[in-house]
Structures are given as structure tokens and as C-alpha cells.
Write a protein that holds these residues in place. Structure first.
Motif, PDB file in Angstrom:
ATOM      1  N   PHE A  54      67.992 193.610  60.894  1.00 21.41           N
ATOM      2  CA  PHE A  54      67.612 194.703  61.793  1.00 21.41           C
ATOM      3  C   PHE A  54      66.182 195.159  61.548  1.00 21.41           C
ATOM      4  CE2 PHE A  54      72.325 196.068  61.528  1.00 21.41           C
ATOM      5  CZ  PHE A  54      72.664 195.179  62.522  1.00 21.41           C
ATOM      6  N   GLU A  55      65.567 195.708  62.598  1.00 23.64           N
ATOM      7  CA  GLU A  55      64.327 196.466  62.452  1.00 23.64           C
ATOM      8  C   GLU A  55      64.607 197.678  61.557  1.00 23.64           C
ATOM      9  OE1 GLU A  55      61.183 195.968  64.667  1.00 23.64           O
ATOM     10  OE2 GLU A  55      62.217 194.081  64.213  1.00 23.64           O
ATOM     11  N   THR A  69      66.134 200.538  63.427  1.00 20.36           N
ATOM     12  CA  THR A  69      67.574 200.453  63.709  1.00 20.36           C
ATOM     13  C   THR A  69      68.363 201.008  62.527  1.00 20.36           C
ATOM     14  OG1 THR A  69      67.159 198.466  64.998  1.00 20.36           O
ATOM     15  CG2 THR A  69      69.440 198.862  64.335  1.00 20.36           C
ATOM     16  N   VAL A 111      72.335 198.851  67.620  1.00 17.90           N
ATOM     17  CA  VAL A 111      72.142 197.409  67.425  1.00 17.90           C
ATOM     18  C   VAL A 111      71.810 196.717  68.746  1.00 17.90           C
ATOM     19  CG1 VAL A 111      73.570 197.330  65.344  1.00 17.90           C
ATOM     20  CG2 VAL A 111      74.597 196.761  67.535  1.00 17.90           C
ATOM     21  N   ASP A 151      68.140 196.665  69.279  1.00 19.43           N
ATOM     22  CA  ASP A 151      67.333 195.945  68.298  1.00 19.43           C
ATOM     23  C   ASP A 151      66.947 194.575  68.851  1.00 19.43           C
ATOM     24  OD1 ASP A 151      66.597 194.260  65.976  1.00 19.43           O
ATOM     25  OD2 ASP A 151      67.140 196.067  64.834  1.00 19.43           O
TER      26      ASP A 151
END
Lengths: 697, 697
Positions: free
Chosen positions: A327-328, A331, A367, A370
Motif C-alpha cells: 500500500f501507499e 492508505t 484499499v 490505492d
């Protein structure tokens, strides 16, 4: 014409019956579900059936009831006559439900051929014989004796087994899955999967194509059509008779000559078909395609309220070649905002056991936004606080709005049922295990690749077909069907480099040939009767001067006479010794369904035991040839490992393409093998060392 | 003591609550389902809860309520005190449901260690912490906060994930599957799968053992116990965190250090454990074992009313390594007597689409009586005439009477439901696909082999442990942890033949050594800094006389200085050249869970890419060693192919056993490899050419 088959104004039932339990009654009743349809029972023994005026023959039906489609249910022996009468009455479409044809033996096969000729004579389109019938939910047609009617939907299904139609319809009814068209193919005497693939391609109500097949009728045509259709709609096929055991069962069942499974795997792959491993998987995949957008990559996020299920699902993703998303940071922060501190904010996201619909919604939103997430698997376990239907409602709405695919596994039984009902009411599948959800997610990902693949026609190479033709004609003249080393030069006509070699019938000739070519050389026995030269001492390597030739020639002749005293020896072949290359094999076997099946693999004993080879149906394109080479497990050994130079892979690809064209140009070549093809380091080409092929008699 | 845990007279709930939605209330209510149980709520803030007298502390409970088991649900930080008080009050069993321990970080881990010491101090048996609790259907105990109570049955289930307990109980409730005991293991701080395996072994109400594990606590102990238990009861385990991705998720979930999957596969295999690939498969298999006798062979009969399903099932059998049965002629005749002429009288038996319960009964009787049939798969599709519940009734009765296993797949949905209900009422599983039925049939067949396998202890070999000890002690003195060629002689202590070799520090020494040994020889560089000798020109083969030695020595030194100018070179090793053998590798890696994991494979580059190796946890028995050798795919290359002589397989087995003992005797050996071990033709033994091992610092 085929459209009228599925959307007729008037349908006749030849062999209609009022008797409960008779197929002729079941078909009539199913048709009568559509009140707008004109239905014409045909039965010489009745004036009316179920309130409908009945006629003794299709030829007696008045013109204002102009029949578009006749469903035939009379016993097999009367079917040809019924078709003949349909032809005379100008009926363009028939469905023959009756059994007792090819699948029943010699007499049945004769009847079937009679039906085929009649259809050809009158230009009739025929489905069957030996089938359950067809359903079209858009036109409201149920021309089958199925006990369940299909719901409307976007999946077109065809099946070579009537019973599997029944199973599928029953399954679909229970959980509310809909179909656009439903076709029982029966014996495929005239219309086959190829015709319906084309129809489904054009059909606006169809988004997904599913099929159960026991074989394809015309392999090359199937590949051509499916290659095109799979660019616009996913084709999911479960093909039975995969194995020798299964194949035996096929032939006793429908008389279909099942192709080898390697050919089906190769042909389906080239055609862009998604092959399902079981009926269940075909249905699973179809449902995923029916509701989901395609994922643009293979990074999957998992959202779960049970850590253990999350791990099992991550395992399944890994095994399927899918990645767990990274994930970023934003996020992770967003997840951290609302989820409890003990939650897991990384993939798999664990919202914890007491999470409600709001936390699921929050996690899904995070999510979904993302950019590293291409698809999502939602897992729900029924823990003490879990609001199963509430979460189902939330998840269903997210799925409907989402531009990324979301598949779910509400795991359990009693308390999960309410969630399943909610999902079903939205037309959304619940996978009974996360492994099944992952398998269907993988199918979505694979189809994304299939859909976007470049269109590439097999290139037509500029070969000397005439030279090859005269070579083959000469070879065909003798009694032998199998040809070897002495025919190596056929490859030259197709511009495949062959090792410098000379034939010598006597020792002096052999010495002269070697002197001409230059040393070192290899000497091989030439005999139509000897196929495994090594076994009889028929190969000598690394001969460095005339003395070596003499010694080798004499001892070889004596060895061969010892091992095979009756073999006709026509001489020896001297070849320039080639070293510094790697041995590979290029072969072809003509498959009954798909035609020329090319094979590629490394040479050597290991490969034989590890069956590390790849297949493709010829003619192949350059990228298919490249894929053949790169898809064997030992590819690193040719591509170069541990600082070793790469072999000349381009020259292997070129040779594959040339062999592909040769075996396509000459259907009389039944088997073909270059073994070994010696591949030199990059830029230095390859050279065929030996050959073996069999011609049709 | 553990029996009291599952069959207590009096149970205290420390942290009992009357508040709806609290775990302390859910546990109390679940316990209260058993009216014979004395239940003692503990809560300093209440006098009574749900009508039961409540005490401020476990120490205040009067003697006549003598507590056998305390269920602790107070927050983590209060748990050590609660356990301490249990100890003081003489309570011998506790279940800690509370979370916030090892899985929650450093402070939690400290608390968990505190609990463990207290349990040790007082001799308390503890389940958990961080668990759902336990259920015992025989004693009527539900000491959990699960929302579903289990039905009585013969499956004992334990799970390292509480949520998976929940999923399983919910699933079981829906279809009526029963359990003997149901245990949520939690963090396994003291009691683990090993303790419960022993308990299940003794438990008369348990016939099948199922488990979801994320790791085992003590691998060698697990193997020892499971090896014994699996001789009397099947053990089916789904182990998550199979993959690197999954493993990462495990560590963030429960803090379990997951062992490598190769070690789990090897350990489970040696232990006789049936490893399920998914939760669904674990449940499928458990149900099959719970109702079926074991098949005495792998020949399966299929009885179907749908040809297509029969073929798919035959495919699945073939893929699983099961055979389709060849019937006795009398069976075929018997089938022919009653089935219609179009039926298929050979396996798969097709009773045709309109078959009723009577034909199914007839077909089942016929194939059950056939001595060539070991197990049966029954397939039912809901065709228009099919009496689904009637057939289910008939099949269920046959299953109950049968001495051979029968598994069924009633395939479909709506119309199949009635059949499923009938089967469930008999406690008989319906598999939702024939592939699942086949997978469970295969598990039954595999367990038959496991159950009847011979008991064989690893043999204690007579080795010179002292010599090896002194070798290792000397090696440990230096700074280096990794040792190579110069330590080859350690193998001699364990009677493993090593190549004749000498160390030389100078050229004259090298020439003298070679002269002593006899030519040809191999020269290898000796340097603690060089691990890949080939890469730096550090190996010279086939040196035939003193001149060769001189040339090789000088050029090797120059090459090595060129490639690795900073390497400390201590000299060269001269080895007698060995030819005519095959190279194999024997290795060991110490796995965190299972300890010494032995590896066997062929040498050479192919194997590296094809990962064609086998594993086993040491110490191994002779038959395990033999299995390691024979289970690699390239085994035919050692066993002899195409008239080649077999390699000396017995000498490989002996070497494996000796290495097994060496790495068992010396736990400080972390990694170990003989590479290559040169194996000569049968009867001529083998010889270790090089070695590499790492010692614990």
C-alpha cells in the motif's frame, strides 16, 4: 437464419405428447411459458394437445403459422423422415432432442449421417441430435425439456452433455445466476461450438462465454474463431477427457474422438481460452466475469475480520502467481484513522473480529483508492459480534460501484446464509472458500492479459516449397514411411541450416568426403532399418584424420553386423563435428483435432524424465515461437546462467517458424523431429544435426 | 489433569459479566447450557450474575465448589494476577481467552512469559492466551464464547485461529457435522498441538483429528507423537503461511516463527499427517474419515446418471493417482441384467438419465461386490425424471452398510437440496463437486497406506563421535564459522568414504603429494575467503604428471591473485581424480521448527533450475532415506536407464543415514553439504569430493 433458431415466431414440436413424463410434453410445456409464441404440436394421433391444435405432419401446418423452428423428439429411426418433411415445409431450423445416433453405435451413426445429408440438401441448421434443447432468456424461448428455466443474465453457456446442462441450470436456479443463451450441443452433427462462438460474439446480451466440451469439432477453425472472439469476450471452457482414463470414457459416451490433452492445452492457450479445471471452476469464473470489471494488474488486497483466513488467502494468492499489494503510506494512514490499534493496516488488512459494516466500508474505500491495488478479496467470518447481512449489504454496494474487481468469501454456514442471500439478491457470487475466490481473481487477471495481447498473424515465410515438394515426392515413392538422416537436406529447402555432411558408400568414399570437409568429423551409419544408431555402435565421434576414419568405418560395420545382421546398410554419413553448442529438439505430431502440434525442448536425458517441453499448434506466430522457447523450465540454461553466454535464441525461433511452415505446407508429414538442433552462442546461429519424419502412406 | 479441563465439575469465569455483548457474559451463558455443571462467576463488582452467586476473587470461592477449571477473560494486564490466584486456590486448569499477549508486541510477550512462569510454578495447565475457548460434546462443556455449540460427533478439531474455529462451527451447524472436542489453541503458551494429539489418541469419542495450524511448537516432538497417533487415527492438518507472502502475514498475526514449507511438508509426511491444501479440504477429508471405512486399494468405481460427470470424475481420479476399476465379467453381467441396454456397464457405470433409486441400488450392489473395487463415487444429476431424495435415501443406506468407502456428489442446486437434506440427516457428506469427492477418496486411500506402514526407528549407527567432536572443537576455535574442503576428513569419523586427498602449501609439496597418490589428480585452491572455486579459476582437472602440476599450480595462483587479490590462500588440495560416477548432493539446513532438514538431489545445473530435490527431517530411518533417493524425478538416472548400470544406491542411503546421525549428534552444525558425492556403479560405493558446513558461533 441462426437468429430465428433462438428467436422464432412459430415453433413446431414433432412428437408432441400430452402424456405426463414424456419429453414431447415437457418441451411443449416449456415452450408454452412464452405466451407470445405460436406453438404447433405435431402428432398424427391427436387433434389437439394441451389446448393447441395438433397436425399429423409438419407439412400439414397452415401457412399463417409459418414454422421457424422444429423441435424433434420422435424416436431416432423416424428423425430423418421428420427432417425431410421439415425441408419440404421450408422449416430452416431444427433441434433434434432424440437420442440413438452416433453415440449408440453403427446404425445410429448411419442415421446421423442421413440427417446431416438432409440438412445439407435443404440448407437446414440443426442442433443435436441427442441433446436437451436450447434456452434464450432474451426472446423468452425455452425449447428444451429442462426442468428449470434459466434466469436472464449475461452468461452464454453451451454444453456437449445434456446432464451437465441440467446440473448447471439447477445450480443457477438455487443461487440466482442468469444466462443469455443456454445450448445443449448434443452430438454436434452440423452446428458446433464454432458456430455458437460466432453467434455469442455478436450477441449483445452475452458478456461471458462458458462451455463444457468433450472435444472440438474442427481444431484449427476453433483456434481462429476463438482467437478473435476472446478479444472481446472471455471464453471459459471445461474440457473433459483430459487423461487417458477419461478419454476412454469419452469415446464410449459420445463417440467423440478426443484429442490429446497437450494439444488442447496448447490450442486453448493460443486461442485465448481460459481453461477451467472443473465444472465448479467454470461456473465460479463465469460468475466473476459476469459481475466484475477486469483488474489491470496482479496486485491483490485482502480485507478480512479473521487473521487466519487472511493468511490462507495470501497463501492461495502466492500459489496462483498473484501478489499481495504494497500500500501507499497514505492508505496505511487512512486505515489507521478508523481501525482499532490492534488491526493490521498492511495487506492482508485485518479489521478484527468485532468489525461492523462501517469498518469494512472504510477499509474497502481505502484499499480501492490505492493505485497499487488491482483487485480485492473480502473475507468475512461469523464472529460473535459480526453483522453478517449488514456487511454483505455494504460489500455488495461497493462491488456494484467499484471499477476494480472485488470477490468475496463469507466463510461458514448457518450464520453466513443470511449474507449469502443478500449477495445473491444483488447477483453477486459468494465463493465458498477463499481459494475459489482467488482462483477466479486469477482468471480475471489472466483474461486482462489475453484481451490486451497484440494481434499477430503467423508470418508467411519465403520458402522453397517446390524443392521440398520434390523431396517429399521422391521419399514417398519408396516403401518406407519413416525417413531419417539421409533426408536431412529437406531442411535446406526451408532455409534451416544443416550440418555439413556427405554420404559415402565405401571406405575410400568416406575418407575422400572427410578430407574434402575437413576434420574433425562424426561418422553415422546409414540404414533404413536402424533407428537408434547409438544402440548398435552406429555413431563415432571426433574422428581427426584418415586413419581414424578407416578404423571407425571397419569397426562400425563389424558392430552393426553383429547387433543387426539383417539390416540393410547403405553406407555412412560423415558430418562436420560441431562443438560449443547446446542440443535442443524441435518436433511435430499431427493431432487428430488440432493438426500439427509443435514441440520444443532441450536435448539430453534429464529432459526426457522431467517432461520439460512446450507445445503449440502450427502455424505459429513469432511471439508464440518465442513463448515456446521461454516457457520451458530449463530456459535459463539456454538464456545463459552464471555468466555463461546466451545461446542463439533468435535462431531457435526462426527454426521453429520454418518447421511450423513446413508441416503446415505438407499435411502428409505425420511426425517430424529435428534432434538434435545444435544451438550456438548468441549471434552464431544453429544447425540441424539429424532428422526423422514419417509420411502418410 | 487435562481430563478435568474437558470434564470439570465446577468452572469459574474470572471476569464474568452480565452485560450483553461482553465475552464474560457469552462464556457464562455457554457454560450454563449444561445444567449439571457448577458455575462460579468471579467479579469484584457483583454479588450475583445471571442468578449465580458471584465472588470477588477465585480465592473467595467456598471449598464445596472446588473449581477444576477457570476461564479467564479479564484484560491482559490482570491475567498474571488471576493465574497467581488460581494457583493459590489450587485450580489446576485455566483457559485464558483474553488477547493482548505475544501477538500484541513486546509488553504482551512479557505478560505471556509471566503467565508461563506462574503456570510452571503452580503446575497449572493453560490453554491460550488469545483464544476462543474449548468445547467437549461428550461432557457437555462449552467453555468458549463461540456463537454456535458443536453437535456430538467423532471429529476432534483444534485451531490456532479463533476465527477459524468460528467458521468451522458455523459451517458444521448448517450441515449437521459433529465434533468430539473443539479446541481453540490461541498462542499455545504452554499447552500445544502436541499435548492435544496425545489426548485425542486416548479419547474414545475421537476417531478423526483435524487441525488448523500456523506453525508447530516443537517439530521433533510433533513428529514423534504424530507418528504414533497416526497409526490409530487419521490426522488432517491445514497449515497456513505456506509461502513467503503467507509467512509474513503469520508473523504479524500471532508472532509464530513459521518454519519453511519444505520442512513442514517433510515433517508432516514423516509424521503420517495428511496435509490439506485448504480449510475446505480439511473439512471435506474429516467428514470422509468420520463416516467411511478405509479403502484397501486405489481402484475406484464411479456410478453416475450423467456421462459427462462420469468423465470429469474419471479425469479427477487419474489426476489424483487413483485408478478406474476393471470389473469382473460377472459384475458386468449383473449390471447388464437390470440396466437399460444403452447404459455403460464398465467403469464409469452410467445408469442413464432416467434411472431411479432401484437402478442406483442395483449398480451399487454390483460394484460393491466386485473384488476389484476399493471405493465408490456416486454421482447424481437432477434430470427430469430423477427422484433426488429417493436416490439419496438409497445411497445413504448403502453407505451405512458398506465395508467400502462411498462418497457422493449430488450435483446441482435447487432440486439437489432435498437430496442433501436426506444425506445430512444420515450424517453423510455431499461433496459439492466430484473433484472434491475424489480428493477426499484419495485422502482415504493415502491414509490406508499410512496406517499400515511398518514402524521403523532411525537406526543408531556406530560412529566415532569423539573424533568428530575434536574435529569440530578445533574448527570452532578459529574465527571462521564456515568450513570447506580442508575439513573433508570430518566425514571419516562417520565412516563416509572421502576422496584420497592431500594438502600442499607449496609447489614442491604439491608435486610430492601427487606423486604419492598417483595420477591423474585434481587440484583445488584452499582459501577461507573463496567459496566458489570455479569462478576464480581455482579448480584444475585431470593433471597427469608433475609437469601438469607445475603449470596448473602457477597459473592457478596467478588467476586467483587476479580475481581475488585480497584472498588469503593457504595452499592447494590435491585429490585423486574420480571418474565413471554420478554426482549427487546431500545437504542439511537447520529449520527453526523441525531442526535438521536433510536434502538430497542430483548434481548438475539442470537440477538447480528444476528444483528436483527431496527433504526429510533427521534423524531418518533407512526406509525414509531410501524414499528420499527414490522420490526425486530424476531417480531413473541413478537407478539406470537405457541399459546403463544402476548407481550404487545403497551407498547413497548409507551416506544419508550417516549424515543424518552426524547433524543430529552435533546441533552446532547449522548448515552442511557434501557436494558432490560421487556415486559409482552398483557395488562400487560412493565417495565425497567436497564439503561445506557452518557452525554455530
Amino acid at each position: 437464419m441462426l437468429e430465428r433458431m433462438f428467436d422464432p415466431n412459430s415453433v413446431a414440436v414433432i412428437g408432441a405428447s400430452r402424456k405426463e413424463g414424456k419429453v414431447g410434453r415437457a418441451v411443449l410445456e416449456n415452450l408454452m411459458q412464452n405466451s407470445e409464441l405460436t406453438i404447433v404440436p405435431i402428432n398424427p394421433g391427436a387433434d389437439e394437445i394441451l389446448g393447441l391444435p395438433c397436425y399429423p405432419s409438419i407439412m400439414d401446418v397452415p401457412d399463417d403459422k409459418k414454422v421457424d423452428l422444429a423441435v424433434i423428439v420422435v424416436p431416432a429411426k423416424f428423425v430423418p423422415q421428420a427432417i425431410d418433411e421439415c425441408g419440404q415445409a421450408g422449416v430452416g431450423n431444427v433441434i433434434v432432442i432424440s437420442a440413438g445416433f452416433k453415440e449408440a453405435g453403427v446404425e445410429g451413426a448411419r442415421l446421423e449421417r442421413e440427417c446431416i445429408s438432409l440438412c445439407e440438401q435443404y440448407g437446414i441448421d440443426m442442433i443435436g441430435p441427442n441433446c436437451l434443447g436450447i434456452i434464450d432468456t432474451a426472446s423468452g424461448l425455452n425449447a428444451s425439456f429442462a426442468a428449470n428455466m434459466a434466469y436472464e443474465g449475461n452468461i452464454a453457456m453451451m454444453s456437449q452433455s445434456g446432464a451437465i446442462c441440467t446440473v448447471t441450470l439447477d445450480w443457477a436456479e438455487r443461487i440466482g445466476v442468469g444466462f443469455s443463451k443456454f445450448i445443449s450441443l448434443g452430438n454436434k452433427a452440423t452446428l458446433s461450438e464454432n458456430d455458437f462462438l460466432k453467434m455469442f460474439e455478436e450477441d449483445d446480451t452475452t458478456a461471458v462465454i462458458a462451455a463444457y466440451l468433450e472435444g472440438v469439432k474442427d481444431g484449427p477453425e476453433f483456434i481462429k474463431i476463438a482467437q478473435r472472439v476472446s478479444r472481446s469476450k472471455p471464453i471459459i471452457i471445461v474440457k473433459s477427457g483430459r487423461t487417458s482414463v477419461g478419454s476412454r470414457a469419452v469415446s464410449s459416451h459420445t463417440g467423440t474422438l478426443a484429442g490429446s490433452d497437450a494439444a488442447y492445452n496448447a490450442g486453448f492457450k493460443q486461442a485465448g481460452v481460459i481453461r477451467a479445471d472443473s465444472l465448479e471452476e467454470m461456473l465460479d469464473h463465469s460468475r466473476a466475469f459476469s459481475v466484475c470489471p477486469l483488474p489491470e494488474g496482479r496486485n491483490i488486497a485482502i480485507v478480512t475480520n479473521a487473521g487466519g483466513l487472511g493468511i490462507l488467502t495470501a497463501d492461495a494468492c502466492y500459489n496462483a502467481g498473484l501478489s499481495i499489494a504494497s500500500f501507499e503510506e497514505s492508505t496505511v494512514e487512512r486505515l489507521r484513522e478508523k481501525l482499532p490499534p490492534a488491526a493490521n493496516f498492511y495487506d492482508p488488512v485485518d479489521v478484527l473480529g468485532d468489525a461492523g459494516a462501517d469498518l469494512y466500508a472504510h477499509a474497502l474505500d481505502a484499499v480501492l483508492d490505492d493505485i497499487n491495488v488491482n483487485g480485492i478479496i473480502v473475507l468475512v467470518s461469523p464472529q460473535s459480534m459480526t453483522d453478517v447481512p449488514g456487511i454483505a449489504e455494504t460489500v455488495a454496494k461497493k462491488i456494484q460501484q467499484s471499477k476494480k474487481p472485488i470477490l468475496c468469501n463469507f466463510a461458514g454456514g448457518s450464520r453466513i446464509a443470511a449474507g449469502e442471500d443478500v449477495l445473491n439478491s444483488y447477483g453477486i457470487p459468494n465463493y465458498s472458500s477463499s481459494e475459489r475466490a482467488v482462483a477466479s481473481m486469477n482468471a480475471l487477471c489472466n483474461y486482462f492479459t489475453i484481451k490486451k495481447r497484440k494481434q499477430e498473424e503467423p508470418e508467411k515465410l519465403n520458402c522453397d516449397v517446390k524443392a521440398a515438394r520434390s523431396f517429399i515426392d521422391t521419399a514417398s515413392e519408396g516403401k518406407r514411411r519413416t525417413h531419417g538422416l539421409e533426408s536431412l537436406d529437406i531442411l535446406k529447402a526451408y532455409d534451416i541450416p544443416v550440418v555439413d555432411s556427405r554420404i559415402a558408400k565405401t571406405l575410400p568414399e568416406a575418407i575422400k568426403a572427410a578430407d574434402d570437409m575437413g576434420y574433425p568429423v562424426v561418422m553415422k551409419i546409414l540404414s533404413p532399418d536402424i533407428s537408434h544408431k547409438t544402440d548398435v555402435g552406429g555413431i563415432r565421434l571426433n574422428l581427426k584424420h584418415a586413419d581414424d576414419i578407416e578404423r571407425a568405418y571397419n569397426s562400425m560395420m563389424s558392430d552393426v553386423r553383429h547387433y543387426m545382421p539383417d539390416a540393410t546398410v547403405t553406407g555412412v554419413q560423415l558430418q562436420k563435428m560441431v562443438s560449443g553448442g547446446k542440443e535442443v529438439i524441435i518436433g511435430m505430431d499431427r493431432d487428430p483435432q488440432f493438426g500439427p502440434l509443435l514441440m520444443f525442448g532441450l536435448g539430453g536425458t534429464y529432459v526426457e524424465f522431467l517432461k520439460d517441453v512446450s507445445f503449440a499448434v502450427a502455424p505459429i506466430s513469432a511471439s508464440e515461437a518465442r513463448h515456446m522457447v521461454s516457457s520451458i523450465k530449463t530456459y535459463p540454461l539456454i538464456a545463459g546462467v552464471r555468466g555463461e553466454a546466451s545461446s542463439d535464441i533468435d535462431s531457435i525461433i526462426q527454426t521453429l517458424l520454418k518447421v511450423s511452415q513446413l508441416v503446415t505446407d505438407f499435411p502428409e508429414i505425420l511426425e517430424f523431429e529435428i534432434n538434435p538442433l545444435m544451438v550456438m552462442p548468441e549471434g552464431q546461429g544453429c544447425v540441424a544435426m539429424d532428422i526423422r519424419f514419417t509420411l502418410d502412406s
